[in-house]
Write a protein that holds these residues in place. Structure first.
Motif, mmCIF file in Angstrom:
data_model
loop_
_atom_site.group_PDB
_atom_site.id
_atom_site.type_symbol
_atom_site.label_atom_id
_atom_site.label_comp_id
_atom_site.label_asym_id
_atom_site.label_seq_id
_atom_site.Cartn_x
_atom_site.Cartn_y
_atom_site.Cartn_z
ATOM 1 N N THR A 175 -55.047 13.436 92.976
ATOM 2 C CA THR A 175 -55.280 12.008 93.241
ATOM 3 C C THR A 175 -55.705 11.289 91.975
ATOM 4 N N LEU A 176 -55.041 10.166 91.694
ATOM 5 C CA LEU A 176 -55.478 9.296 90.603
ATOM 6 C C LEU A 176 -56.514 8.310 91.129
ATOM 7 N N THR A 177 -56.137 7.579 92.173
ATOM 8 C CA THR A 177 -57.042 6.687 92.885
ATOM 9 C C THR A 177 -56.371 6.247 94.169
ATOM 10 N N ARG A 178 -57.188 5.969 95.202
ATOM 11 C CA ARG A 178 -56.639 5.491 96.462
ATOM 12 C C ARG A 178 -55.484 6.400 96.928
ATOM 13 N N ASP A 179 -54.298 5.796 97.077
ATOM 14 C CA ASP A 179 -53.138 6.586 97.514
ATOM 15 C C ASP A 179 -52.185 6.902 96.363
ATOM 16 N N GLN A 180 -52.667 6.713 95.140
ATOM 17 C CA GLN A 180 -51.839 7.028 93.966
ATOM 18 C C GLN A 180 -51.953 8.517 93.643
ATOM 19 N N MET A 181 -50.828 9.215 93.749
ATOM 20 C CA MET A 181 -50.817 10.662 93.546
ATOM 21 C C MET A 181 -50.081 11.031 92.258
ATOM 22 N N LEU A 182 -50.426 12.201 91.771
ATOM 23 C CA LEU A 182 -49.767 12.746 90.592
ATOM 24 C C LEU A 182 -49.177 14.090 90.987
ATOM 25 N N SER A 183 -47.847 14.179 90.943
ATOM 26 C CA SER A 183 -47.195 15.459 91.215
ATOM 27 C C SER A 183 -47.374 16.324 89.977
ATOM 28 N N ILE A 184 -48.447 17.092 89.972
ATOM 29 C CA ILE A 184 -48.926 17.697 88.734
ATOM 30 C C ILE A 184 -47.935 18.683 88.132
ATOM 31 N N HIS A 185 -47.241 19.442 88.979
ATOM 32 C CA HIS A 185 -46.293 20.425 88.427
ATOM 33 C C HIS A 185 -45.108 19.732 87.773
ATOM 34 N N LYS A 186 -44.608 18.696 88.399
ATOM 35 C CA LYS A 186 -43.471 17.969 87.849
ATOM 36 C C LYS A 186 -43.848 17.273 86.547
ATOM 37 N N VAL A 187 -45.004 16.608 86.543
ATOM 38 C CA VAL A 187 -45.458 15.901 85.338
ATOM 39 C C VAL A 187 -45.691 16.884 84.206
ATOM 40 N N SER A 188 -46.363 17.997 84.513
ATOM 41 C CA SER A 188 -46.641 19.001 83.476
ATOM 42 C C SER A 188 -45.358 19.593 82.928
ATOM 43 N N GLU A 189 -44.429 19.899 83.812
ATOM 44 C CA GLU A 189 -43.157 20.496 83.375
ATOM 45 C C GLU A 189 -42.371 19.512 82.502
ATOM 46 N N ASP A 190 -42.313 18.241 82.922
ATOM 47 C CA ASP A 190 -41.594 17.239 82.132
ATOM 48 C C ASP A 190 -42.225 17.066 80.757
ATOM 49 N N LEU A 191 -43.559 17.087 80.708
ATOM 50 C CA LEU A 191 -44.245 16.910 79.420
ATOM 51 C C LEU A 191 -44.012 18.106 78.505
ATOM 52 N N PHE A 192 -44.184 19.302 79.025
ATOM 53 C CA PHE A 192 -44.056 20.498 78.179
ATOM 54 C C PHE A 192 -42.607 20.792 77.805
ATOM 55 N N ASP A 193 -41.659 20.316 78.614
ATOM 56 C CA ASP A 193 -40.249 20.476 78.256
ATOM 57 C C ASP A 193 -39.906 19.721 76.972
ATOM 58 N N SER A 194 -40.644 18.633 76.749
ATOM 59 C CA SER A 194 -40.360 17.805 75.566
ATOM 60 C C SER A 194 -41.110 18.270 74.329
ATOM 61 N N ILE A 195 -41.923 19.338 74.473
ATOM 62 C CA ILE A 195 -42.707 19.840 73.326
ATOM 63 C C ILE A 195 -42.233 21.248 72.993
ATOM 64 N N LYS A 196 -41.984 21.497 71.717
ATOM 65 C CA LYS A 196 -41.520 22.807 71.282
ATOM 66 C C LYS A 196 -42.650 23.825 71.416
ATOM 67 N N GLY A 197 -42.267 25.044 71.762
ATOM 68 C CA GLY A 197 -43.224 26.133 71.832
ATOM 69 C C GLY A 197 -43.967 26.242 73.148
ATOM 70 N N TYR A 198 -43.520 25.475 74.166
ATOM 71 C CA TYR A 198 -44.218 25.488 75.448
ATOM 72 C C TYR A 198 -43.349 26.050 76.572
ATOM 73 N N SER A 199 -42.342 26.838 76.199
ATOM 74 C CA SER A 199 -41.466 27.388 77.238
ATOM 75 C C SER A 199 -42.220 28.334 78.168
ATOM 76 N N LYS A 200 -43.191 29.075 77.601
ATOM 77 C CA LYS A 200 -43.972 29.984 78.453
ATOM 78 C C LYS A 200 -44.838 29.187 79.438
ATOM 79 N N ARG A 201 -45.347 28.067 78.960
ATOM 80 C CA ARG A 201 -46.175 27.238 79.858
ATOM 81 C C ARG A 201 -45.319 26.641 80.973
ATOM 82 N N VAL A 202 -44.062 26.307 80.653
ATOM 83 C CA VAL A 202 -43.150 25.791 81.682
ATOM 84 C C VAL A 202 -42.890 26.869 82.726
ATOM 85 N N ALA A 203 -42.732 28.096 82.253
ATOM 86 C CA ALA A 203 -42.535 29.212 83.184
ATOM 87 C C ALA A 203 -43.773 29.423 84.043
#
Length: 1123
Positions: free
Chosen positions: A288-316
């Motif tokens: 939860t960010l606030t109220r009914d605003q949600m963060l799909s944490i796995h999707k956000v994390s995967e999208d962020l780490f996909d764009s950074i080199k050296g984070y393939s293990k973290r994506v896995a």
């Protein structure tokens, strides 16, 4: 060490400000996304070209070169600026907040602050809260699609009005451009703060795993159980991490997941960070960010780490954790909720029995509330965004009501016994904490002046506490102590502090414990809000209502349903001064949901109660006299040999056989309903009233309202009125049914505190009116319609006979015999029951309808008089001239019609007289103390009394069912018939001639073969005996309206009628003589019925010997000879 950094103060202020900015951004996002609520400047069609141009060129908008695209703004520049100013200022608040956060975070890094949630709890918590709040503000801002349009339109309008753009526009527009990719920007901003953030997060590695255990582990540890160790039940709960024990799991997960996203560098370099992060990722899919605003944490994390080199293990790792959540998380949280339901129930029962334990075991209460709240919020987040999988039952909880109910009970116990808790902890602080803190200070080798002053003030403040302050109801306020402790944490957490807190863990432990104890004295409500606030439901109304209706479907949840409306009281706590506009919408939503829940609970409860009443009514119906014929017949023949029952014949059980049981374990339908009722009513014990914002709502009033509505419907339905077939229930049977319902309803107060007497009075009083409060028909309307349309209509056609001797109407034997038995609806018992049902108001309404029918007949009578006026005038002047009168009588037309209409009036008045007599009997039984004064007042009226006073007293007496010489209802009806077209003299003349017409028409009755006097019924077989009442009442009413002497005109009628009847008696050959004696008796009835005529008057114009002979003829005994 410099103390002017004011880290503690800045953290407190910025966290409060950040929450307000975050709520404001969320409100703007929802406002702009709602088609009905979004600003009009965004919905106007004329603004579309300007909005498209601004979004396309933002932030470099050419205000002068493209004036055509911005012409709509140019035309409404003042309105545009006014409409966008609040949004623009809100976005500027984000910049201001960001600048202060930057400054504070840089200062903290420069001071190399030490963070450990178990040591400097408040300092670390404030730091992590600030980081997450700032990130949430930026993410929520990025989700506002109309932000560029609003800012661009404001700046355009500002340029057009003031000749230059707003000075803050460049920075604001640059921030909005950067917010297109919020996570990229945030990770860059927090790169320099990785060390401090990681240190603060890693301090959770001991707390978070201990809190994030499966239910089986909780069960083995006997978590939250006061009964697991009876020997230590009275011992106060103490631990090194008091505040951490009720720190919400949701908050820790938000810190970990968002914190490691912002400072992701430590995930590759620190194994402990990686393990903590993965554990949080396995807990759920959304944060939860606030109220009914949600963060799909796995999707956000995967999208962020996909764009950074050296984070393939973290994506896995992210994918593996997401798969783990989908497989295991739903079951894990379901089992936790199941465990918490039992644990909270046990805790509530123990504390209700021994509220004194709330003192030493208060921490258990807040732990239980926090654990439960975490599970509720997890389910809310995932129910709204349910994953696509086969086992969805793990995300549906039909027993949520029980968990919420126990949470509300715990909150209620803490509020109810607040003085007990306060008394306990005031003594604890003064007699234990102050001494321990003083000893700790004495053991400290180094204590700088600033720190020494703060610690000494703590000791002196705590030592000064006394139980007498609690007894005197003095207000306590330890906010200054807690703020000083936060300052001390900040002073001692910087690098090279003279008093480093990490070296004085005992001091931290003692002060953290003292802080909790002070909150128990002055901030219990704040702790309850922190650990059990469920205002999130206000922003997930669909989920909340779904949980409620799912719980309604579970029979075992009936006793816990009141928790849902009770939770609506939390919604008033979620507002913020920075967003006052949100409060109105939240208030409406809160009231709507609270009322919806209470109505459903009341509907279910009333349905069960009324079903029990219906069962009892069925049992009582078996005891009605009409069902005893078979029993009487069997009793008469009980000495005879028992007849062999016919094949297929079912033996009928006697009433009461259902109560005989051989085995108590066999439950009947009534048993089940009583059990259900007790469960439904027990939920009302949660709270006597519910306060939603400024509205106080009483749950029992909803129950009474629903029962009132349903009971009204049932009572009318019990009448079984069919307008087509004209079928209806007998009043006595309906009254018996209502009494059975009422008797059953009076058992309801043994389950829930409601005023059933008020309910019954309200319902039955409504039934005395023609329509109830909902505009539906009542018993008064139904029975009035039936008696007028069925009974009296048939009586007017002589198919039903009015029997003065039997005081009822009876059926006449004929080919067109009615489908019902008239005496079953018109005898004394039935009409008394009718009077009970309708009351004085209902009988008055019935009378008014009867009067309407009478006035319609009187109108027709006047027409007949006008048609024969000349003849009647002559007959009036020559009544003593036999031959002339006889000739004139032959010239009259419509005499039969006249007598028929007068008979109809007489039948109606006879029925009204019967109902009035029965009403009097009923009122005499219910309120004799009221009837006596009314009767005395009526007796005080004399012929000399003013007519207005007389009518007023008679109206009162008539309402009480008493008979009067002059019927005020009939007087009022006759008076309303007068029109301006006819003069008073003309009306008077018509009245006089009407009596003449009736008098000269009486001999014509003898021609009717049905004019035979019946000894059994004491009346004529064609209802003409009712003429006696009709003539007297109608004459009294007409001459009262015209202010004439009633007795004088009735004497004139008597002379004329006697003369005509004597002339009829002189003719021995005509057929009129066949029923002559019956008509003589009718004349006697007229005199007997009249309060204005006497036997002396009758004897002066009609020989008594004729009446004596007529009676002797009618009552002559029939001699039967045998052999």
């Amino acid at each position: 060490m410099e103390y002017n950094q004011k880290l503690a103060e800045k953290l407190s202020i910025l966290n409060e400000r950040g929450n307000g900015v975050l709520i404001r951004m969320n409100y703007i996002k929802k406002l702009c996304a709602d088609v009905k609520l979004r600003p009009t400047i965004l919905t106007e069609k004329s603004m579309e070209p300007a909005i498209k141009y601004i979004n396309k060129k933002f932030p470099n908008i050419d205000f002068r070169g493209n004036i055509q695209n911005l012409s709509s703004i140019q035309k409404q520049k003042s309105a545009v600026m006014e409409a966008t100013t609040s949004y623009y200022d809100s976005f500027l608040d984000v910049i201001e907040f960001r600048d202060h956060v930057y400054e504070l975070l840089n200062t903290i890094d420069a001071c190399q602050c030490f963070f450990d949630i178990a040591v400097n709890f408040d300092f670390t918590k404030s730091y992590l809260d600030l980081i997450v709040t700032y990130a949430s503000v930026i993410i929520t801002l990025a989700r506002i699609d109309e932000k560029k349009a609003l800012v661009g339109m404001f700046n355009c309008a500002h340029e057009m009005i003031k000749g230059s753009g707003d000075p803050s526009y460049p920075r604001l527009s640059q921030m909005l451009v950067e917010c297109e990719h919020p996570w990229k920007k945030l990770t860059v901003e927090f790169g320099p703060h990785t060390k401090a953030v990681t240190a603060a997060l890693l301090s959770l590695r001991m707390i978070y795993p201990r809190r994030n255990l499966p239910a089986e582990q909780w069960r083995r540890n006997q978590l939250l159980s006061l009964l697991s160790s009876p020997a230590t039940m009275m011992d106060p709960v103490c631990c090194d991490t008091m505040a951490c024990e009720y720190l919400p799991l949701e908050v820790m997960e938000r810190w970990i997941l968002i914190g490691f996203l912002l400072c992701h560098g430590s995930l590759n370099s620190n194994q402990a960070s990686q393990e903590l992060w993965k554990m949080a990722l396995r807990s759920g899919l959304y944060v939860t960010l606030t109220r009914d605003q949600m963060l799909s944490i796995h999707k956000v994390s995967e999208d962020l780490f996909d764009s950074i080199k050296g984070y393939s293990k973290r994506v896995a790792d992210i994918k593996e954790c997401r798969d783990h959540v989908l497989v295991n998380s739903g079951v894990l949280h379901r089992e936790r909720r199941h465990f918490l339901r039992g644990a909270l129930k046990e805790l509530v029962m123990v504390l209700e029995d021994e509220p004194g334990l709330l003192g030493p075991k208060a921490l258990f209460v807040f732990m239980a509330l926090t654990f439960s709240r975490d599970e509720v919020l997890w389910l809310v987040r995932h129910s709204e965004n349910m994953p696509k999988m086969k086992t969805l039952e793990d995300y549906i909880d039909n027993e949520m009501a029980e968990l919420l109910f126990h949470m509300e009970r715990l909150r209620g116990l803490m509020r109810k016994y607040q003085d007990v808790v306060r008394r306990y902890y005031v003594q604890y602080l003064a007699q234990f904490d102050a001494l321990v803190l003083n000893d700790t200070m004495q053991k400290m080798q180094v204590c700088p002046e600033e720190e020494s002053v703060l610690l000494s003030s703590f000791v002196s403040t705590l030592s000064a506490l006394s139980v007498k302050q609690v007894e005197k109801k003095e207000e306590f306020d330890f906010r200054a102590v807690r703020l000083d402790w936060l300052r001390l944490q900040a002073y001692t957490s910087v690098n090279k502090a003279p008093l480093p807190i990490k070296e004085y863990l005992d001091l931290a432990k003692v002060m953290n414990m003292i802080q909790f104890h002070t909150k128990m004295v002055d901030s219990t409500e704040e702790l309850l809000q922190e650990t059990s606030d469920l205002s999130i439901f206000c922003f997930f109304p669909r989920v909340f209502e779904k949980m409620f209706f799912q719980s309604c479907e579970e029979m075992t949840m009936n006793s816990y349903l009141m928790a849902f409306p009770s939770v609506c009281t939390h919604f008033s706590q979620c507002g913020h001064p920075l967003c006052p506009e949100e409060e109105e919408a939240v208030e409406k939503m809160s009231l709507r949901m609270c009322v919806t829940f209470l109505e459903r609970i009341a509907k279910q409860t009333s349905a069960v109660m009324l079903e029990i009443c219906a069962e009892q009514c069925n049992l009582d119906e078996q005891l009605l006299p009409k069902h005893c014929a078979e029993a009487i017949s069997a009793a008469r023949h009980k000495k005879q040999k028992k007849a062999v029952p016919k094949k297929g014949e079912v033996h009928k059980e006697k009433p009461g056989a259902e109560s005989l049981r051989k085995n108590r374990s066999i439950t009947t339908n009534v048993d089940k309903m009583h059990l259900m009722l007790s469960e439904m009513c027990s939920t009302y014990s949660l709270c006597p009233d519910i306060v939603v914002f400024a509205h106080t709502i009483l749950p029992t009033e909803f129950l009474l309202s629903h029962m009132e509505t349903r009971l009204s419907e049932i009572i009318v339905k019990m009448a079984n009125y069919n307008q087509t077939t004209q079928e209806i229930a007998r009043p006595s049977e309906l009254l018996a049914g209502i009494r059975a319902y009422t008797a059953s309803l009076h058992s309801l107060p043994s389950y829930v505190n409601v005023d059933v007497s008020r309910l019954v009075r309200s319902v039955l009083l409504e039934q005395t009116q023609p329509l109830d409060s909902r505009g539906a028909q009542t018993l008064t309307h139904v029975y009035t319609s039936w008696y007028l349309e069925s009974l009296l209509r048939l009586a007017s056609n002589s198919l039903i006979l009015h029997s003065p001797a039997m005081l009822c109407f009876i059926n006449q034997k004929s080919d067109n015999e009615p489908t019902f038995s008239a005496e079953e609806f018109s005898d004394v018992t039935e009409l008394q029951a009718l009077a009970e049902l309708l009351g004085s108001y209902g009988v008055k309404f019935l009378s008014e309808n009867l009067m309407w029918h009478i006035t319609s007949q009187v109108s027709e009578l006047k027409k007949l008089v006008r048609e024969n006026m000349d003849v009647l005038v002559q007959m009036r002047s020559s009544y003593n001239k036999a031959e002339e009168t006889s000739d004139l009588r032959r010239r009259l037309t419509g005499g039969e019609n006249l007598l028929k209409r007068m008979t109809i009036i007489g039948v109606i008045l006879s029925f009204r007289s019967m109902t009035q007599d029965c009403l009097k009997e009923v009122l005499q039984k219910h309120c004799p103390y009221l009837m006596g004064p009314i009767e005395s007042l009526k007796d005080c009226v004399s012929p000399d009394t003013d007519i207005k006073v007389t009518l007023s007293v008679f109206e009162l007496a008539t309402a009480a069912g008493m008979s009067c010489d002059i019927d005020p209802a009939l007087v009022s009806a006759i008076s309303s018939m007068q029109t301006d077209n006819i003069s008073v003299e003309e009306e008077y003349k018509l009245s006089c001639l009407l009596l003449v017409y009736i008098a000269v028409s009486l001999p014509g009755l003898a021609l009717d073969p049905n004019s035979t006097y019946s000894r059994v019924h004491a009346g004529l077989n064609n209802n003409c005996h009712s003429l006696a009442l009709a003539i007297n009442q109608l004459a009294a009413a007409m001459f009262t309206v015209q202010n004439k002497n009633i007795q004088q005109h009735l004497k004139e009628f008597l002379l004329l009628a006697s003369s005509c009847l004597l002339q009829m008696g002189q003719n021995l050959e005509k057929a009129e003589n066949k029923n002559r004696d019956s008509i003589y008796l009718l004349l006697h009835m007229i005199v007997e019925e009249s309060p204005f005529l006497s036997q002396d008057m009758l004897e002066s114009c009609f020989p008594y010997v004729l009446l004596r002979n007529a009676y002797r003829e009618m009552y002559r005994s029939i001699i039967i000879t045998l052999g």
